[in-house]
Scaffold this motif. Structure first.
Motif, PDB file in Angstrom:
ATOM      1  N   UNK A  23      34.905  26.078  54.692  1.00  0.00           N
ATOM      2  CA  UNK A  23      35.437  26.678  56.083  1.00  0.00           C
ATOM      3  C   UNK A  23      34.471  27.464  56.527  1.00  0.00           C
ATOM      4  N   UNK A  24      33.518  27.667  57.474  1.00  0.00           N
ATOM      5  CA  UNK A  24      33.095  28.059  57.794  1.00  0.00           C
ATOM      6  C   UNK A  24      32.842  28.142  59.331  1.00  0.00           C
ATOM      7  N   UNK A  25      32.659  28.817  60.080  1.00  0.00           N
ATOM      8  CA  UNK A  25      32.386  28.619  61.963  1.00  0.00           C
ATOM      9  C   UNK A  25      31.336  29.068  62.427  1.00  0.00           C
ATOM     10  N   UNK A  26      30.918  27.870  63.399  1.00  0.00           N
ATOM     11  CA  UNK A  26      29.803  28.567  64.190  1.00  0.00           C
ATOM     12  C   UNK A  26      30.781  28.204  65.897  1.00  0.00           C
ATOM     13  N   UNK A  27      30.680  28.987  66.642  1.00  0.00           N
ATOM     14  CA  UNK A  27      31.231  29.772  67.543  1.00  0.00           C
ATOM     15  C   UNK A  27      30.595  30.340  68.460  1.00  0.00           C
ATOM     16  N   UNK A  28      30.886  29.016  70.632  1.00  0.00           N
ATOM     17  CA  UNK A  28      29.662  29.641  70.825  1.00  0.00           C
ATOM     18  C   UNK A  28      30.496  30.299  71.700  1.00  0.00           C
ATOM     19  N   UNK A  29      31.094  32.041  71.853  1.00  0.00           N
ATOM     20  CA  UNK A  29      32.237  32.168  73.085  1.00  0.00           C
ATOM     21  C   UNK A  29      32.832  33.155  72.193  1.00  0.00           C
ATOM     22  N   UNK A  30      34.337  33.409  72.824  1.00  0.00           N
ATOM     23  CA  UNK A  30      34.987  34.971  71.859  1.00  0.00           C
ATOM     24  C   UNK A  30      35.812  34.612  71.606  1.00  0.00           C
ATOM     25  N   UNK A  31      36.837  35.145  70.483  1.00  0.00           N
ATOM     26  CA  UNK A  31      37.341  35.151  70.101  1.00  0.00           C
ATOM     27  C   UNK A  31      37.987  36.821  69.239  1.00  0.00           C
ATOM     28  N   UNK A  32      39.486  36.605  68.211  1.00  0.00           N
ATOM     29  CA  UNK A  32      40.015  37.962  68.198  1.00  0.00           C
ATOM     30  C   UNK A  32      40.087  38.179  66.558  1.00  0.00           C
ATOM     31  N   UNK A  33      40.384  37.122  65.843  1.00  0.00           N
ATOM     32  CA  UNK A  33      40.307  37.247  64.645  1.00  0.00           C
ATOM     33  C   UNK A  33      39.719  35.780  63.899  1.00  0.00           C
ATOM     34  N   UNK A  34      38.968  36.449  63.198  1.00  0.00           N
ATOM     35  CA  UNK A  34      38.835  35.577  61.920  1.00  0.00           C
ATOM     36  C   UNK A  34      38.951  35.210  60.778  1.00  0.00           C
ATOM     37  N   UNK A  35      39.578  34.556  59.686  1.00  0.00           N
ATOM     38  CA  UNK A  35      40.098  34.494  58.387  1.00  0.00           C
ATOM     39  C   UNK A  35      39.264  32.813  57.742  1.00  0.00           C
ATOM     40  N   UNK A  36      38.040  33.221  56.863  1.00  0.00           N
ATOM     41  CA  UNK A  36      37.785  32.363  56.255  1.00  0.00           C
ATOM     42  C   UNK A  36      37.569  32.338  54.782  1.00  0.00           C
ATOM     43  N   UNK A  37      38.269  31.439  53.665  1.00  0.00           N
ATOM     44  CA  UNK A  37      38.744  30.972  52.718  1.00  0.00           C
ATOM     45  C   UNK A  37      38.257  29.856  52.227  1.00  0.00           C
TER      46      UNK A  37
END
Lengths: 74, 140
Positions: A23-37
């Motif tokens: 449950x990891x995130x690799x983001x190229x871009x914009x975002x508001x909220x992130x919750x990773x458990x």
């Protein structure tokens, strides 16, 4: 409070990632909220010692009860 | 001349109450593997919530057709912490230029992982992984 963000130019040449896992995130871009458990359990004492025959019996009993052999994750 | 063109890209997002996402340009993407509830997304998304539950069993003598029940292991009933209350700040974001990436290489995405090119409002990923071993005999 006034919070002002200026996103000026962002130019990246090269990105190399080996793995995005658990449950990891690799983001190229914009975002508001992130919750990773991630719940991970691999202790040395998680060792189950039993005979081969017992395990096979348990498996068959479970298959009969549910009527489905699909034990994969949802 | 350039300065006169720039205001076309600039948007006060607080006025619209909606997140304005930048354009993303990626020339080349290489991904080898996507596994177990993972996402590779190109484009904008409002919400992404991948979820995965894994029992990783190492069994002596090989695994044939065992059935395991997630409910037998307490880790899968653990609850995640409740979300924090949102912070109210008047925020103004000005996007002057798009994002540009020449080359991306991701070998693997797994177990509720996300690889995204583009904007996403909310991400809520959850993963449960339990490892254990099953041996035939204690003396071995």
């Amino acid at each position: 409070m006034n919070h002002i963000v200026h996103n000026y130019g962002l130019h990246v040449g090269n990105i190399r990632v080996t793995g995005v896992s658990g449950s990891s995130l690799f983001l190229i871009g914009d975002n508001k909220t992130v919750r990773l458990h991630s719940f991970f359990d691999t202790p040395p004492e998680s060792l189950i010692v039993r005979t081969q025959d017992e395990v096979v019996e348990e498996a068959n009993a479970n298959v009969d009860r549910k009527g489905s052999g699909n034990e994969q994750d949802d | 001349m350039l300065k006169k063109l720039m205001p076309m890209l600039i948007v006060k997002e607080a006025e619209t109450n909606k997140m304005i996402k930048r354009m993303v340009y990626v020339e080349e993407i290489e991904t080898q593997s996507l596994a177990i509830g993972s996402v590779m997304e190109i484009g904008d998304v409002h919400r992404a919530a991948p979820y995965s539950r894994i029992l990783a069993v190492q069994k002596e003598g090989g695994v044939k057709s065992d059935v395991y029940d997630f409910d037998d292991y307490s880790i899968f009933s653990l609850k995640s912490t409740p979300p924090l209350s949102p912070i109210q700040i008047n925020s103004f974001t000005y996007h002057h230029r798009p994002i540009q990436v020449d080359q991306v290489r991701v070998i693997g995405v797994s177990t509720a992982g996300i690889f995204q090119v583009g904007g996403v409002d909310h991400v809520d990923a959850t993963n449960y992984t339990k490892h254990f071993r099953v041996l035939e005999n204690e003396e071995q």
